[in-house]
Design a protein around this motif. Structure first.
Motif, short mmCIF file in Angstrom:
data_model
loop_
_atom_site.label_atom_id
_atom_site.label_comp_id
_atom_site.label_asym_id
_atom_site.label_seq_id
_atom_site.Cartn_x
_atom_site.Cartn_y
_atom_site.Cartn_z
N GLU A 168 0.83 -1.21 0.00
CA GLU A 168 0.00 0.00 0.00
C GLU A 168 0.86 1.26 0.00
OE1 GLU A 168 -2.45 -0.55 3.40
OE2 GLU A 168 -3.70 -2.10 2.47
N ALA A 169 2.00 1.21 0.71
CA ALA A 169 2.90 2.36 0.74
C ALA A 169 3.49 2.63 -0.63
CB ALA A 169 4.02 2.13 1.76
N VAL A 170 3.84 1.55 -1.35
CA VAL A 170 4.41 1.72 -2.69
C VAL A 170 3.36 2.23 -3.67
CG1 VAL A 170 5.44 0.49 -4.65
CG2 VAL A 170 6.22 0.01 -2.33
N VAL A 171 2.12 1.77 -3.54
CA VAL A 171 1.04 2.26 -4.39
C VAL A 171 0.83 3.76 -4.17
CG1 VAL A 171 -1.44 2.17 -4.83
CG2 VAL A 171 -0.14 0.05 -4.62
N GLU A 172 0.87 4.19 -2.90
CA GLU A 172 0.74 5.62 -2.61
C GLU A 172 1.89 6.41 -3.22
OE1 GLU A 172 0.37 6.27 1.56
OE2 GLU A 172 -1.45 5.06 1.76
N LEU A 173 3.10 5.86 -3.14
CA LEU A 173 4.26 6.51 -3.74
C LEU A 173 4.08 6.62 -5.25
CD1 LEU A 173 7.16 7.63 -3.68
CD2 LEU A 173 7.97 5.26 -3.77
N ARG A 174 3.60 5.55 -5.87
CA ARG A 174 3.38 5.56 -7.31
C ARG A 174 2.37 6.62 -7.71
NH1 ARG A 174 1.36 0.09 -10.12
NH2 ARG A 174 -0.51 0.64 -8.96
N ASP A 175 1.29 6.75 -6.92
CA ASP A 175 0.29 7.78 -7.18
C ASP A 175 0.93 9.17 -7.16
OD1 ASP A 175 -1.75 5.99 -7.45
OD2 ASP A 175 -2.46 6.18 -5.38
N LYS A 176 1.76 9.41 -6.14
CA LYS A 176 2.40 10.71 -6.00
C LYS A 176 3.35 10.98 -7.15
CE LYS A 176 4.91 13.60 -2.69
NZ LYS A 176 5.49 13.69 -1.32
#
Length: 231
Positions: free
Chosen positions: A197-205
């Motif tokens: 989930e942290a990596v997905v948030e990073l990808r979104d950013k």
């Protein structure tokens, strides 16, 4: 096949626009094909058309015959991309052919032209560049080439995993503003989920930054994260 795809579509497009009592600009918006291409197609000036643009136009004017028409005019592209939504299929083609992917990544940089591609990759690079244009993965604009994949939400997960490692050769790690980390550690199942989930948030950013802060500096970020395979 006496007529080219441009001649075939020109007549159908004119008839469709007349039936709808609309304009060429309206037709461009309905198909998602840029106005200049539609204008040139309508006037008979357009001599070549990518598979993707032809598919977009046929989807509007002749949806019931799209498969057979594309198979007639674009047999190779039809075999590769099919007649479904082509964005994921295009990304998969790039992921499966590293040299094609390298030409794609190089050509979409600012101010890149055919000579630059030839200098970097030779005649084979020009052949691959023409293939990218024909498949509709790249489009020519006034200053060079642009990717139609820009602005997509995400490519499929397997494509991300295949292509991520391909970016590292582009990053000079000795320069300021570059970082490379290899992080490993034991996690619980809950920890693995939170990491994902942290990596997905990073990808979104990252995608937001890439969309909102465009400029002439090439930036590269590749991430592969997930449960490791301990043998």
């Amino acid at each position: 096949m006496a007529r080219s795809i441009c001649e075939y579509l020109q007549s159908g497009m004119k008839e469709y626009i007349a039936q709808k009592r609309e304009s060429v600009r309206w037709f461009s918006k309905q198909t998602g094909v840029d106005y200049t291409t539609i204008y040139r197609l309508n006037s008979g000036e357009q001599k070549k058309l990518s598979f993707i643009n032809a598919k977009k136009i046929l989807s509007l004017i002749e949806p019931e015959n799209i498969a057979s028409i594309l198979a007639d005019y674009f047999p190779r592209e039809t075999a590769e991309l099919g007649t479904k939504n082509g964005a994921d299929e295009q990304a998969a083609i790039l992921a499966d052919d590293l040299q094609l992917y390298k030409v794609y990544a190089f050509a979409e940089l600012d101010a890149t032209d055919r000579e630059a591609v030839k200098d970097e990759f030779g005649r084979e690079g020009l052949r691959l560049l023409d293939r990218l244009l024909q498949l509709g993965i790249l489009a020519e604009d006034g200053s060079g080439y642009s990717s139609i994949l820009e602005g997509r939400a995400y490519p499929p997960e397997d494509v991300i995993k295949k292509t991520a490692i391909h970016h590292f050769h582009m990053v000079p790690l000795s320069g300021a503003g570059s970082i490379c980390e290899d992080v490993r550690g034991g996690l619980s199942e809950e920890g693995v989920r939170e990491l994902y989930e942290a990596v997905v948030e990073l990808r979104d950013k990252v995608l937001r930054i890439m969309a909102e802060k465009k400029g002439n500096q090439l930036a590269v970020m590749s991430v592969i994260a997930g449960p490791g395979d301990v043998r």
